[in-house]
Enzyme design. Structure first.
Site, PDB file in Angstrom:
ATOM      1  N   LYS A 174       0.882  -1.235   0.008  1.00  0.00           N
ATOM      2  CA  LYS A 174       0.030  -0.275  -0.121  1.00  0.00           C
ATOM      3  C   LYS A 174       0.776   1.297  -0.040  1.00  0.00           C
ATOM      4  O   LYS A 174       1.470   1.470   1.226  1.00  0.00           O
ATOM      5  CB  LYS A 174      -0.875   0.048   1.030  1.00  0.00           C
ATOM      6  CG  LYS A 174      -2.102   1.203   1.224  1.00  0.00           C
ATOM      7  CD  LYS A 174      -2.416   1.726   2.501  1.00  0.00           C
ATOM      8  CE  LYS A 174      -1.686   2.937   3.014  1.00  0.00           C
ATOM      9  NZ  LYS A 174      -1.352   4.116   2.121  1.00  0.00           N
ATOM     10  N   GLY A 227       7.420   5.378   8.562  1.00  0.00           N
ATOM     11  CA  GLY A 227       6.419   6.356   8.586  1.00  0.00           C
ATOM     12  C   GLY A 227       6.613   7.012  10.010  1.00  0.00           C
ATOM     13  O   GLY A 227       7.803   6.975  10.372  1.00  0.00           O
ATOM     14  N   SER A 228       5.461   7.917  10.287  1.00  0.00           N
ATOM     15  CA  SER A 228       5.658   8.400  11.817  1.00  0.00           C
ATOM     16  C   SER A 228       5.566   7.432  12.868  1.00  0.00           C
ATOM     17  O   SER A 228       5.163   6.168  12.984  1.00  0.00           O
ATOM     18  CB  SER A 228       4.681   9.350  11.936  1.00  0.00           C
ATOM     19  OG  SER A 228       3.438   8.610  12.278  1.00  0.00           O
ATOM     20  N   GLY A 232       3.512   4.095  13.823  1.00  0.00           N
ATOM     21  CA  GLY A 232       4.309   2.912  14.161  1.00  0.00           C
ATOM     22  C   GLY A 232       3.664   2.370  15.241  1.00  0.00           C
ATOM     23  O   GLY A 232       3.610   0.752  15.436  1.00  0.00           O
ATOM     24  N   GLU A 249      10.094   1.538  10.663  1.00  0.00           N
ATOM     25  CA  GLU A 249      11.258   2.371  10.548  1.00  0.00           C
ATOM     26  C   GLU A 249      10.336   3.977  10.599  1.00  0.00           C
ATOM     27  O   GLU A 249       9.696   4.300   9.811  1.00  0.00           O
ATOM     28  CB  GLU A 249      11.585   2.519   9.162  1.00  0.00           C
ATOM     29  CG  GLU A 249      12.688   1.503   8.751  1.00  0.00           C
ATOM     30  CD  GLU A 249      13.578   1.440   9.766  1.00  0.00           C
ATOM     31  OE1 GLU A 249      14.345   2.559  10.243  1.00  0.00           O
ATOM     32  OE2 GLU A 249      14.543   0.084   9.987  1.00  0.00           O
ATOM     33  N   CYS A 283      13.602  10.970   7.094  1.00  0.00           N
ATOM     34  CA  CYS A 283      13.706  10.707   8.483  1.00  0.00           C
ATOM     35  C   CYS A 283      15.079  10.943   9.036  1.00  0.00           C
ATOM     36  O   CYS A 283      15.376  11.099  10.219  1.00  0.00           O
ATOM     37  CB  CYS A 283      13.069   9.360   8.645  1.00  0.00           C
ATOM     38  SG  CYS A 283      13.229   8.102   7.472  1.00  0.00           S
ATOM     39  N   GLU A 384       9.851  15.751  15.704  1.00  0.00           N
ATOM     40  CA  GLU A 384      10.514  15.598  14.337  1.00  0.00           C
ATOM     41  C   GLU A 384       9.440  16.623  13.459  1.00  0.00           C
ATOM     42  O   GLU A 384       8.147  16.599  13.668  1.00  0.00           O
ATOM     43  CB  GLU A 384      10.103  14.285  13.696  1.00  0.00           C
ATOM     44  CG  GLU A 384      10.382  14.082  12.423  1.00  0.00           C
ATOM     45  CD  GLU A 384      10.238  12.689  11.970  1.00  0.00           C
ATOM     46  OE1 GLU A 384       9.392  12.056  12.109  1.00  0.00           O
ATOM     47  OE2 GLU A 384      11.216  12.210  11.376  1.00  0.00           O
TER      48      GLU A 384
END
Ligand code: UN1
Length: 495
Positions: A174, A227-228, A232, A249, A283, A384
């Site tokens: 996806k 992703g974030s 996660g 990750e 990231c 972040e």
């Protein structure tokens, strides 16, 4: 504008819902890049079913044969490199020299996979007992769900899908809704290279429908997500309930330390590339620069001049250094951090607003931004931001610089500029990050080395290199007893 369809069982198909969504160029929001199916649980179920059906045949193909397909993938990607890179710039905005790098990272990952199939080692170990041998092997697991981000729309999907497939698994991917086209092209390339129908399936759609559907599906054996940290955490929770493997990750708040003895010109080039490359949307982006007191003022003067000289504009123009942000909502989010930084009392020395000159008024551009006199506890030093915003922090000395470097919940990448070998090696030992650079910026990881982070950046897995293959396989420990007698480990004695 291209009309994309889901790739299910080797066929390009519309969503059963008949609904679609658009993807627009962030440098020019009038341009529609593609139209994509807005998929439903029904589409996803079909894709998972196809992947499940394709699995036994695919896993039975010897590893070296699967890796030959990966070599073909690399060859096709080389031929399509320019086309893919231009599409990527139109799709998510980063400048063309960087999208070429992103595509190249995909090619490198395919080439790595093409050799890995011939050397996927296990261990052979001696047994405690005579006439008995022991070794380990790795076996595929089944159908994986791959959920990929928009900032590296080719490289990251290849980091996940190539090791996943080469290992003998099948997959449903996806892609991020901002960058579906690149993954669509990747699907076509895999089919062209000879990946059998159903082995790699692409389902477009949102996280709440398709992402959640993958997490909760009983036939999915594992999820690989980039992703974030917030998402996660949610993925980890859901996978924990059904004991699905998940490789995460997540975010970063990467720091570049500049010590007083550093080559300041080199450190300056490093921070510019690390903080403003990909418009800060990595990231691994450098979002903190930690400068030792004796060179603090000098380095800031040098930095300000260089940041203001960066050329902002459409990424397809080779002369530009910084492209747009990926979307309006990302721009709003970045701007809200700038307001927070001001409220917190950090000093804005450049940037801090959208960039709207000329044709850039038609896109989501933002001026490269630098805050100085940031203190380590400020939100702009902790959270972040994922945009072109650099927080500069003064450190009294080396010890404090390393404390500040490690003083966040994240732990992806760090960089230390120094000429002192002892300080460099001590920093390598002390850095709480999965990747450490000496005299190089926080970005620029190579595909044949492990990639990932400590603390809230992930859950201990490493993509890239041989470690990516550990994510997608199960270890099997084998004991063969050829003594012809019942031997009892830990019980029998041997004299
Ligand atoms: C990311 O930061 O989101 O190390 C991935 C790099 C690239 C990959 C970055 N090779 O900068």
């Amino acid at each position: 504008m291209k009309d994309y369809k889901n790739l299910i069982n080797g066929k390009l198909v519309d969503s059963a819902s008949g609904r679609t969504f658009e993807n627009r160029n962030p440098a020019n929001w009038d341009e529609v890049v593609g139209v994509f199916p807005k998929s439903t649980a029904e589409d996803l179920n079909k894709a998972i079913e196809a992947a499940k059906k394709a699995y036994p045949k695919w896993r039975a193909i010897p590893w070296p044969k699967r890796s030959e397909i990966m070599r073909k993938v690399a060859e096709i990607m080389v031929m399509k490199k320019e086309e893919l890179s231009k599409l990527m710039t139109r799709e998510m905005g980063k400048v063309i020299k960087e999208t070429r790098g992103d595509t190249q990272e995909g090619i490198d990952t395919a080439l790595y996979a093409s050799t890995e199939g011939r050397k996927y080692y296990g261990y052979t170990l001696p047994s405690e007992l005579p006439d008995k041998s022991c070794w380990t092997r790795r076996d595929p697991m089944g159908v994986w769900g791959l959920i990929t981000p928009w900032n590296f729309p080719i490289a990251i999907p290849t980091w996940k899908s190539f090791p996943c497939l080469l290992s003998g698994n099948t997959a449903v991917i996806k892609p991020a809704t901002y960058t579906p086209a690149c993954v669509g092209e990747l699907g076509t390339i895999l089919q062209e290279a000879g990946v059998p129908d159903g082995v790699f399936n692409v389902v477009y759609g949102g996280g709440s429908e398709i992402g959640e559907g993958l997490l909760n599906h009983q036939d999915i054996v594992g999820i690989s997500f980039t992703g974030s940290s917030d998402i996660g955490r949610r993925i980890g929770e859901v996978c924990g309930k059904s004991l699905k493997r998940c490789s995460l990750e997540l975010g970063g708040k990467n720091g570049q330390v500049v010590l007083a003895d550093a080559d300041l010109d080199l450190a300056l080039e490093g921070v510019l590339w690390g903080a403003f490359g990909t418009t800060g949307q990595r990231c691994t982006a450098t979002s903190r620069c930690i400068i030792e007191a004796p060179v603090y003022d000098r380095f800031i003067d040098m930095l300000k001049a260089k940041v203001e000289a960066l050329k902002i504009g459409n990424g397809l123009d080779e002369a530009n250094d910084v492209g747009p942000l990926v979307s309006e909502s990302q721009r709003e989010s970045i701007h809200s951090y700038v307001l927070i930084g001001k409220q917190e009392g950090a000093k804005l020395i450049t940037g801090g607003e959208p960039y709207t000159e000329g044709t850039c008024a038609q896109g989501w551009f933002y001026r490269p931004t630098v805050f100085i006199d940031v203190t380590p506890s400020m939100r702009i030093a902790q959270e972040e931001i994922f945009g072109p915003v650099l927080s500069v922090i003064k450190a009294r000395d080396y010890k404090e610089a390393i404390e500040i470097l490690n003083g966040t919940v994240y732990g992806l990448s760090s960089s230390i500029y120094t000429r002192d070998l002892v300080k460099a090696h001590k920093a390598i030992e002390l850095a709480e990050t999965g990747i450490v650079y000496i005299n190089a910026p926080t970005i620029g990881a190579e595909c044949h080395l492990p990639f990932g982070g400590m603390k809230n950046t992930g859950n201990g897995h490493r993509e890239g290199g041989w470690t990516a293959y550990e994510i997608f396989t199960e270890i099997k420990t084998v004991y063969v007893d050829y003594s012809g007698t019942l031997q009892k480990a830990q019980i029998d004695t041997w004299q």
